[in-house]
Design a protein around this motif. Sequence first.
Motif, PDB file in Angstrom:
ATOM      1  N   ARG A  96      41.806  42.342  45.783  1.00  0.00           N
ATOM      2  CA  ARG A  96      43.067  42.474  45.051  1.00  0.00           C
ATOM      3  C   ARG A  96      44.296  42.421  45.952  1.00  0.00           C
ATOM      4  O   ARG A  96      45.430  42.421  45.473  1.00  0.00           O
ATOM      5  CB  ARG A  96      43.087  43.792  44.264  1.00  0.00           C
ATOM      6  CG  ARG A  96      42.098  43.858  43.113  1.00  0.00           C
ATOM      7  CD  ARG A  96      42.554  44.878  42.092  1.00  0.00           C
ATOM      8  NE  ARG A  96      43.843  44.512  41.504  1.00  0.00           N
ATOM      9  CZ  ARG A  96      44.750  45.399  41.077  1.00  0.00           C
ATOM     10  NH1 ARG A  96      44.512  46.695  41.191  1.00  0.00           N
ATOM     11  NH2 ARG A  96      45.887  44.994  40.559  1.00  0.00           N
ATOM     12  N   GLU A 148      46.872  39.512  45.475  1.00  0.00           N
ATOM     13  CA  GLU A 148      47.496  39.676  44.159  1.00  0.00           C
ATOM     14  C   GLU A 148      48.551  40.772  44.179  1.00  0.00           C
ATOM     15  O   GLU A 148      49.659  40.614  43.650  1.00  0.00           O
ATOM     16  CB  GLU A 148      46.405  39.993  43.139  1.00  0.00           C
ATOM     17  CG  GLU A 148      46.874  40.445  41.779  1.00  0.00           C
ATOM     18  CD  GLU A 148      45.762  41.081  40.966  1.00  0.00           C
ATOM     19  OE1 GLU A 148      46.086  41.818  40.020  1.00  0.00           O
ATOM     20  OE2 GLU A 148      44.580  40.854  41.274  1.00  0.00           O
ATOM     21  N   LEU A 149      48.231  41.901  44.798  1.00  0.00           N
ATOM     22  CA  LEU A 149      49.185  43.012  44.878  1.00  0.00           C
ATOM     23  C   LEU A 149      50.388  42.639  45.738  1.00  0.00           C
ATOM     24  O   LEU A 149      51.519  43.042  45.457  1.00  0.00           O
ATOM     25  CB  LEU A 149      48.493  44.256  45.441  1.00  0.00           C
ATOM     26  CG  LEU A 149      47.391  44.856  44.571  1.00  0.00           C
ATOM     27  CD1 LEU A 149      46.660  45.963  45.327  1.00  0.00           C
ATOM     28  CD2 LEU A 149      47.960  45.407  43.265  1.00  0.00           C
ATOM     29  N   GLY A 181      52.595  40.312  43.726  1.00  0.00           N
ATOM     30  CA  GLY A 181      53.259  41.005  42.629  1.00  0.00           C
ATOM     31  C   GLY A 181      54.303  42.017  43.062  1.00  0.00           C
ATOM     32  O   GLY A 181      54.937  42.655  42.210  1.00  0.00           O
ATOM     33  N   VAL A 226      53.767  44.841  44.516  1.00  0.00           N
ATOM     34  CA  VAL A 226      53.262  46.217  44.465  1.00  0.00           C
ATOM     35  C   VAL A 226      53.154  46.789  45.874  1.00  0.00           C
ATOM     36  O   VAL A 226      53.386  47.978  46.100  1.00  0.00           O
ATOM     37  CB  VAL A 226      51.893  46.262  43.757  1.00  0.00           C
ATOM     38  CG1 VAL A 226      51.343  47.688  43.727  1.00  0.00           C
ATOM     39  CG2 VAL A 226      52.008  45.700  42.343  1.00  0.00           C
TER      40      VAL A 226
END
Length: 324
Positions: A160, A163-164, A167, A169
């Motif tokens: 992940r 992706e994080l 994004g 995050v």
Amino acid sequence: MRLKLGFVPLTDAAPLIVAQALGFFADEGLTVELSREVSWATVRDKVAVGALDGAHMLAPMALAANLGLGSEPAPLIAPMALSHNGAAVTLASRLLPAEEPDAAGLARLVRRRKEQDASPLTFAVVFPYSIHNYLLRAWMAQAGIDPDLDVRLTVAPPPRMAELLAGGVIEGFCAGEPWSTAAATRGVGRLAVRAGELWGHAPDKVLGVTDGWAGEDPARLQALVRALLRAAAWADSPAHRAELAHLLAEPQYVGVEAAVIEEGLRHIRFHADGANVPKLQDAAWLLEQMVLWGQAGAGLDIKAAAARVYRPDLFEAATTTPIR
């Protein structure tokens, strides 16, 4: 002999995957089911309770579990090391100018944000007891960043991370391949440092089993170690790099483009220079990192703790029979 072995989708799970795909387990009389797991905590817990016979495992996690750090005490041992140098720190492409994806540039940014009373930047590691956590902390600390006060650290599964990062995050992470290369390929991250650049031969993954399982049938454990040793030697050969990358790219294994995996393979050591021997000095160094970062008490008997988990005697027993 039937076995169920766990792995997390990472390039350095290669010894288990190769041993299965190329028939090295079968050659040793083993029928193996590989189980793709979602997180390191799941791997630890499943091995501890017997839902898995063994697993591709973070070396510091095996040590921590034996000590009861972060979980109930579990008698995990490492009769074999699987890889060195798989970890890397990646920073978000948006975070720093392209010419400054380094610790000094990050330190300047952190100082500016503190002066502005901005919220701390967030970085992810794969598990608290991991070479990835210690690499990120050491790299930051060398530049004058206190990883416990100046930034926020969190835990996320390796698949992940990109992706994080994309994004927003997190602003950076430390994980094993292929996830650093995947983030760079997507244009969302820039690689800042690899474990091998900072530490030379950074111990990363081991074969983790319980002490009880190892003692039930020594011949079974020896067959498992021999098969994995043969697979590690195969995986370490540059001549096999492209074939290995395509194997790992299959969706039931890592499930990332072969070109991305192949790039990261150049930095991982699976077998050369005695990489598979579970060296007590490696275990001691990892335990010292735990003490340094406050995960274990200063009074820890490092020598005894290392000897309970890292078992070169079991490795030697398995390898007295020549590798086929």
